[in-house]
Write a protein that holds these residues in place. Structure first.
Motif, PDB file in Angstrom:
ATOM      1  N   ALA A 102       0.822  -1.208   0.000  1.00 50.94           N
ATOM      2  CA  ALA A 102       0.000   0.000   0.000  1.00 50.94           C
ATOM      3  C   ALA A 102       0.858   1.261   0.000  1.00 50.94           C
ATOM      4  O   ALA A 102       0.552   2.231  -0.706  1.00 50.94           O
ATOM      5  N   THR A 103       1.928   1.259   0.781  1.00 50.48           N
ATOM      6  CA  THR A 103       2.812   2.424   0.824  1.00 50.48           C
ATOM      7  C   THR A 103       3.457   2.658  -0.536  1.00 50.48           C
ATOM      8  O   THR A 103       3.539   3.798  -1.025  1.00 50.48           O
ATOM      9  N   THR A 104       3.901   1.582  -1.169  1.00 56.76           N
ATOM     10  CA  THR A 104       4.536   1.680  -2.486  1.00 56.76           C
ATOM     11  C   THR A 104       3.546   2.172  -3.536  1.00 56.76           C
ATOM     12  O   THR A 104       3.854   3.076  -4.330  1.00 56.76           O
ATOM     13  N   LEU A 105       2.350   1.580  -3.558  1.00 52.96           N
ATOM     14  CA  LEU A 105       1.342   1.992  -4.536  1.00 52.96           C
ATOM     15  C   LEU A 105       0.894   3.431  -4.315  1.00 52.96           C
ATOM     16  O   LEU A 105       0.663   4.178  -5.270  1.00 52.96           O
ATOM     17  N   GLY A 106       0.776   3.820  -3.049  1.00 54.65           N
ATOM     18  CA  GLY A 106       0.389   5.196  -2.753  1.00 54.65           C
ATOM     19  C   GLY A 106       1.420   6.184  -3.261  1.00 54.65           C
ATOM     20  O   GLY A 106       1.074   7.247  -3.792  1.00 54.65           O
ATOM     21  N   ALA A 107       2.693   5.819  -3.108  1.00 57.55           N
ATOM     22  CA  ALA A 107       3.768   6.705  -3.562  1.00 57.55           C
ATOM     23  C   ALA A 107       3.844   6.758  -5.086  1.00 57.55           C
ATOM     24  O   ALA A 107       4.085   7.827  -5.675  1.00 57.55           O
ATOM     25  N   LEU A 108       3.628   5.622  -5.746  1.00 63.05           N
ATOM     26  CA  LEU A 108       3.788   5.552  -7.198  1.00 63.05           C
ATOM     27  C   LEU A 108       2.570   6.055  -7.969  1.00 63.05           C
ATOM     28  O   LEU A 108       2.710   6.702  -9.007  1.00 63.05           O
ATOM     29  N   ILE A 110      -0.506   7.772  -6.682  1.00 69.55           N
ATOM     30  CA  ILE A 110      -1.177   9.041  -6.357  1.00 69.55           C
ATOM     31  C   ILE A 110      -0.224  10.027  -5.679  1.00 69.55           C
ATOM     32  O   ILE A 110      -0.653  10.981  -5.032  1.00 69.55           O
ATOM     33  N   ASN A 111       1.082   9.755  -5.838  1.00 71.42           N
ATOM     34  CA  ASN A 111       2.135  10.689  -5.410  1.00 71.42           C
ATOM     35  C   ASN A 111       2.061  11.064  -3.931  1.00 71.42           C
ATOM     36  O   ASN A 111       2.322  12.216  -3.566  1.00 71.42           O
ATOM     37  N   GLU A 112       1.684  10.110  -3.104  1.00 71.92           N
ATOM     38  CA  GLU A 112       1.728  10.364  -1.663  1.00 71.92           C
ATOM     39  C   GLU A 112       3.181  10.228  -1.197  1.00 71.92           C
ATOM     40  O   GLU A 112       3.813   9.195  -1.405  1.00 71.92           O
ATOM     41  N   ILE A 113       3.687  11.282  -0.599  1.00 74.77           N
ATOM     42  CA  ILE A 113       5.088  11.306  -0.178  1.00 74.77           C
ATOM     43  C   ILE A 113       5.169  10.948   1.304  1.00 74.77           C
ATOM     44  O   ILE A 113       4.550  11.600   2.153  1.00 74.77           O
ATOM     45  N   TYR A 114       5.958   9.917   1.610  1.00 74.83           N
ATOM     46  CA  TYR A 114       6.084   9.449   2.981  1.00 74.83           C
ATOM     47  C   TYR A 114       7.494   9.719   3.498  1.00 74.83           C
ATOM     48  O   TYR A 114       8.484   9.482   2.788  1.00 74.83           O
ATOM     49  N   PRO A 115       7.613  10.188   4.747  1.00 73.07           N
ATOM     50  CA  PRO A 115       8.950  10.352   5.343  1.00 73.07           C
ATOM     51  C   PRO A 115       9.567   8.981   5.620  1.00 73.07           C
ATOM     52  O   PRO A 115       8.858   7.967   5.656  1.00 73.07           O
ATOM     53  N   VAL A 170      -8.607   7.568  -3.565  1.00 69.83           N
ATOM     54  CA  VAL A 170      -8.627   8.598  -4.612  1.00 69.83           C
ATOM     55  C   VAL A 170      -9.958   9.347  -4.602  1.00 69.83           C
ATOM     56  O   VAL A 170      -9.996  10.582  -4.676  1.00 69.83           O
ATOM     57  N   ILE A 171     -11.055   8.610  -4.497  1.00 70.52           N
ATOM     58  CA  ILE A 171     -12.382   9.247  -4.520  1.00 70.52           C
ATOM     59  C   ILE A 171     -12.651  10.036  -3.250  1.00 70.52           C
ATOM     60  O   ILE A 171     -13.199  11.144  -3.288  1.00 70.52           O
ATOM     61  N   LEU A 172     -12.230   9.507  -2.109  1.00 70.28           N
ATOM     62  CA  LEU A 172     -12.491  10.171  -0.839  1.00 70.28           C
ATOM     63  C   LEU A 172     -11.774  11.515  -0.719  1.00 70.28           C
ATOM     64  O   LEU A 172     -12.254  12.422  -0.038  1.00 70.28           O
ATOM     65  N   ILE A 173     -10.615  11.645  -1.373  1.00 72.67           N
ATOM     66  CA  ILE A 173      -9.875  12.907  -1.273  1.00 72.67           C
ATOM     67  C   ILE A 173     -10.162  13.850  -2.440  1.00 72.67           C
ATOM     68  O   ILE A 173      -9.719  14.998  -2.427  1.00 72.67           O
ATOM     69  N   SER A 174     -10.898  13.365  -3.437  1.00 72.05           N
ATOM     70  CA  SER A 174     -11.131  14.209  -4.618  1.00 72.05           C
ATOM     71  C   SER A 174     -12.601  14.527  -4.873  1.00 72.05           C
ATOM     72  O   SER A 174     -12.922  15.272  -5.795  1.00 72.05           O
ATOM     73  N   SER A 175     -13.494  13.948  -4.071  1.00 72.38           N
ATOM     74  CA  SER A 175     -14.926  14.194  -4.272  1.00 72.38           C
ATOM     75  C   SER A 175     -15.573  14.645  -2.972  1.00 72.38           C
ATOM     76  O   SER A 175     -14.924  14.697  -1.923  1.00 72.38           O
ATOM     77  N   THR A 176     -16.853  14.944  -3.058  1.00 67.27           N
ATOM     78  CA  THR A 176     -17.587  15.382  -1.868  1.00 67.27           C
ATOM     79  C   THR A 176     -18.283  14.219  -1.159  1.00 67.27           C
ATOM     80  O   THR A 176     -18.981  14.425  -0.165  1.00 67.27           O
ATOM     81  N   LEU A 177     -18.112  13.021  -1.648  1.00 65.47           N
ATOM     82  CA  LEU A 177     -18.755  11.852  -1.044  1.00 65.47           C
ATOM     83  C   LEU A 177     -18.164  11.560   0.333  1.00 65.47           C
ATOM     84  O   LEU A 177     -16.958  11.645   0.534  1.00 65.47           O
ATOM     85  N   PHE A 240      -8.972  10.113   6.112  1.00 65.71           N
ATOM     86  CA  PHE A 240      -8.133  10.969   6.944  1.00 65.71           C
ATOM     87  C   PHE A 240      -6.647  10.612   6.931  1.00 65.71           C
ATOM     88  O   PHE A 240      -5.822  11.415   7.380  1.00 65.71           O
ATOM     89  N   LEU A 241      -6.304   9.410   6.450  1.00 70.40           N
ATOM     90  CA  LEU A 241      -4.904   8.995   6.462  1.00 70.40           C
ATOM     91  C   LEU A 241      -4.436   8.568   5.078  1.00 70.40           C
ATOM     92  O   LEU A 241      -5.214   7.995   4.311  1.00 70.40           O
ATOM     93  N   PRO A 242      -3.183   8.821   4.726  1.00 73.12           N
ATOM     94  CA  PRO A 242      -2.624   8.291   3.484  1.00 73.12           C
ATOM     95  C   PRO A 242      -2.731   6.775   3.476  1.00 73.12           C
ATOM     96  O   PRO A 242      -2.702   6.133   4.534  1.00 73.12           O
ATOM     97  N   ILE A 243      -2.823   6.192   2.287  1.00 69.81           N
ATOM     98  CA  ILE A 243      -3.103   4.772   2.204  1.00 69.81           C
ATOM     99  C   ILE A 243      -2.022   3.907   2.860  1.00 69.81           C
ATOM    100  O   ILE A 243      -2.310   2.878   3.464  1.00 69.81           O
ATOM    101  N   GLY A 244      -0.755   4.334   2.760  1.00 69.94           N
ATOM    102  CA  GLY A 244       0.322   3.557   3.367  1.00 69.94           C
ATOM    103  C   GLY A 244       0.208   3.499   4.877  1.00 69.94           C
ATOM    104  O   GLY A 244       0.342   2.435   5.494  1.00 69.94           O
ATOM    105  N   ILE A 245      -0.044   4.643   5.498  1.00 74.70           N
ATOM    106  CA  ILE A 245      -0.194   4.701   6.953  1.00 74.70           C
ATOM    107  C   ILE A 245      -1.474   3.984   7.381  1.00 74.70           C
ATOM    108  O   ILE A 245      -1.490   3.242   8.369  1.00 74.70           O
TER     109      ILE A 245
END
Length: 288
Positions: A102-108, A110-115, A170-177, A240-245
């Motif tokens: 999940a962390t890898t896919l999130g980074a690749l 949807i460009n989620e950047i993880y420390p 992707v939908i939860l952070i980009s839509s009003t749903l 509320f949380l990035p997919i990796g976390i």
């Protein structure tokens, strides 16, 4: 903190629901349990559909429908097959792969950047859960071929779950749903898909009088816990949380499954307890 508490709530809900589904898999086929729980769960949340504006969120609804089919229809059927073959704790333990995936896919994707700490914590959790899997604690005398089939089912369910979660994120952070709305859309699409394919199984569950009241009560309870509450909490996590976390937290199910392990003939040793504790350290690294 909302995402954290939602993740822990989801983990607890899934763990106890999985135990019930495994027990009921002795009486029903996995696909029968899956269609039963999804149809029932979608009915419980049916009023939510009245709050959705279908015209303004057509694309989002379509993506969520695909997510429901992949993650719930296909993924959960594979999951319950795995529960039946290799048990609750070992099935849950294959989620050891999900934090890293999940962390890898999130980074690749949807460009989620993880420390660095997130990668380190995800690796610690994955390693800890993998070590739990490797412990020879399962006492049931299964053949190697049967265990391999159960492992393949578990791996397939993990892949479906992560892919579906990514689409939901992707939908939860980009839509009003809202998380509740996305939960119902996913459940309803999964139910329709399963009904179209396994219509005879659904009718069998409705008409068969040999199914006891206790069977129905067990499936209703597991549906409320693992499907309604579990998926709703999961959607809140991905809101509320990035997919990796999020997946790192949601992967703690095997640790909570230790509380029901003896009931399934799964003897826990000191190494299992140690690696369970280590998995919590991994989560702490991610959250600090």
């Amino acid at each position: 903190m909302i995402g954290f508490f939602a993740a822990i709530s989801a983990v607890i809900s899934w763990t106890f629901a999985c135990s019930i589904w495994r027990r009921e898999s002795e009486n029903f086929l996995p696909r029968q349990i899956n269609i039963y729980k999804n149809v029932l769960a979608s009915i419980f949340f049916l009023p939510v559909l009245l709050t959705i504006s279908s015209f303004s969120d057509v694309f989002s609804i379509f993506v969520l429908m695909i997510s429901g089919i992949v993650g719930i229809s296909i993924g959960d059927t594979l999951y319950i097959n795995s529960l039946k073959i290799i048990g609750t704790r070992k099935t849950l333990s294959f989620e050891a792969l999900t934090p890293i995936i999940a962390t890898t896919l999130g980074a690749l994707s949807i460009n989620e950047i993880y420390p660095p700490k997130v990668w380190i914590g995800s690796f610690v959790v994955s390693f800890s859960l993998l070590m739990i899997v490797c412990q020879k604690t399962f006492q049931k005398d299964d053949s190697r071929e049967t265990n391999l089939l159960g492992i393949l089912y578990a791996l397939g369910s993990v892949f479906c779950a992560v892919l579906a979660a990514l689409m939901s994120r992707v939908i939860l952070i980009s839509s009003t749903l809202t998380p509740l709305q996305t939960t119902e859309i996913r459940l309803l699409s999964a139910s329709i898909f399963l009904f179209l394919i396994f219509k005879k199984d659904f009718l069998y569950l409705i008409k068969n009088r040999s199914i006891t009241k206790q069977n129905h009560l067990s499936l209703i309870l597991s549906t409320l816990l693992g499907t309604n509450c579990g998926i709703l909490f999961q959607q809140i996590v991905f809101k509320f949380l990035p997919i990796g976390i999020g997946w790192t937290l949601l992967s703690l199910s095997p640790v909570f499954a230790l509380f029901i392990s003896k009931r399934e003939g799964d003897e826990i040793n000191k190494l299992t307890i140690f690696y369970s504790f280590l998995s919590f350290i991994g989560v702490a690294i991610v959250l600090i």
